[in-house]
Structures are given as C-alpha cells and as structure tokens.
Design a protein around this motif. Structure first.
Motif, short mmCIF file in Angstrom:
data_model
loop_
_atom_site.label_atom_id
_atom_site.label_comp_id
_atom_site.label_asym_id
_atom_site.label_seq_id
_atom_site.Cartn_x
_atom_site.Cartn_y
_atom_site.Cartn_z
N SER A 1 -6.46 38.62 58.66
CA SER A 1 -6.26 38.42 60.10
C SER A 1 -5.88 39.68 60.86
N ASP A 2 -5.30 40.67 60.21
CA ASP A 2 -4.86 41.87 60.93
C ASP A 2 -5.79 43.06 60.70
N LEU A 3 -6.97 42.81 60.14
CA LEU A 3 -7.90 43.91 59.91
C LEU A 3 -8.59 44.35 61.20
N ARG A 4 -8.89 45.63 61.23
CA ARG A 4 -9.67 46.21 62.31
C ARG A 4 -10.85 46.93 61.66
N SER A 5 -11.89 47.19 62.45
CA SER A 5 -13.03 47.93 61.91
C SER A 5 -13.48 48.98 62.92
N ILE A 6 -14.07 50.03 62.38
CA ILE A 6 -14.60 51.11 63.19
C ILE A 6 -15.84 51.64 62.50
N LEU A 7 -16.83 52.01 63.30
CA LEU A 7 -18.05 52.60 62.74
C LEU A 7 -17.76 54.00 62.24
N ILE A 8 -18.39 54.36 61.13
CA ILE A 8 -18.29 55.73 60.64
C ILE A 8 -19.10 56.61 61.59
N THR A 9 -18.50 57.62 62.14
CA THR A 9 -19.15 58.52 63.08
C THR A 9 -20.44 59.08 62.49
N GLY A 10 -21.55 58.86 63.17
CA GLY A 10 -22.83 59.39 62.70
C GLY A 10 -23.55 58.51 61.69
N PHE A 11 -22.90 57.46 61.21
CA PHE A 11 -23.49 56.52 60.26
C PHE A 11 -23.23 55.10 60.79
N PRO A 12 -23.93 54.71 61.85
CA PRO A 12 -23.57 53.49 62.59
C PRO A 12 -23.76 52.18 61.83
N ARG A 13 -24.31 52.22 60.66
CA ARG A 13 -24.44 50.97 59.89
C ARG A 13 -23.27 50.75 58.94
N TYR A 14 -22.36 51.71 58.88
CA TYR A 14 -21.24 51.63 57.95
C TYR A 14 -19.94 51.41 58.71
N LEU A 15 -19.18 50.45 58.25
CA LEU A 15 -17.91 50.08 58.88
C LEU A 15 -16.74 50.42 57.97
#
Length: 109
Positions: free
Chosen positions: A62-76
């Motif tokens: 419930s407390d997880l966040r996600s962000i895209l890897i800079t320059g690799f937009p398919r990877y979180l």
C-alpha cells in the motif's frame, strides 16, 4: 541527508538487466542503464515523493511508489520513502509490461 537501501530483489534485478543489455547490445547500453539508474536514484534523493503512488490490492504494497528509470521508460523502480528514517528503500525494478503485483507481493508464511 536521505539514504538509500536496496532490497535483494532490486539489486538482483538491476544487475540482471545490466547483464542482459550487455549481452544483446554492447557494453555501452549496460553503462547507459547503470548511469540512468544512478540518475533516477539521485533525483529521488532530491525529491523522494516524486514517484507515483501505487494502488495495489495487497496491503503490504500500500505504501509503494514507482518512478520510470530515466531514459528507459519501460522500466519502473518501486520504492518506499520512510520519512521518519529519511530512507528510500528500493524494493524492485521491473519492466512495465510484466504482471507486477504478484512479483512484488511478499510470499505467504
């Protein structure tokens, strides 16, 4: 100062992805991956709540966040920001096309 810790799964995912990129491309792709991960982590250290909240059904997520890897937009990159401890806990890094929630859900005991 915000510190960063990596779960074993995150470390394994990051290393596996670098190895994969080195094997299918060339070493420069793997180096680009490592630099992109470093940049993403530095950005998070500056703005730890910049990632999007995740809305998984499992209560342990419930407390997880996600962000895209800079320059690799398919990877979180999935992480928790533990404000009281000034800590970013990197849980895992996964390709966005995968069935993510089961991969992040802790095994039942």
């Amino acid at each position: 100062m915000i510190s960063v810790e990596f779960r074993d799964a995150a470390t394994a995912s990051l290393l596996d992805q670098a190895d994969y990129f080195a094997s299918v491309g060339d070493i420069s792709l793997a180096e680009r991956w490592n630099a992109a991960v470093d940049k993403t982590i530095l950005d998070l250290k500056r703005f730890p709540q910049m990632g999007s909240p995740c809305f998984f059904r499992h209560p342990d997520l419930s407390d997880l966040r996600s962000i895209l890897i800079t320059g690799f937009p398919r990877y979180l990159l999935f992480y928790r920001f533990v404000e009281a401890a000034n800590l970013i806990l990197v849980v895992d890094v996964l390709h966005g096309a995968r069935d993510i929630e089961p991969l992040l859900t802790p095994p039942e005991e």
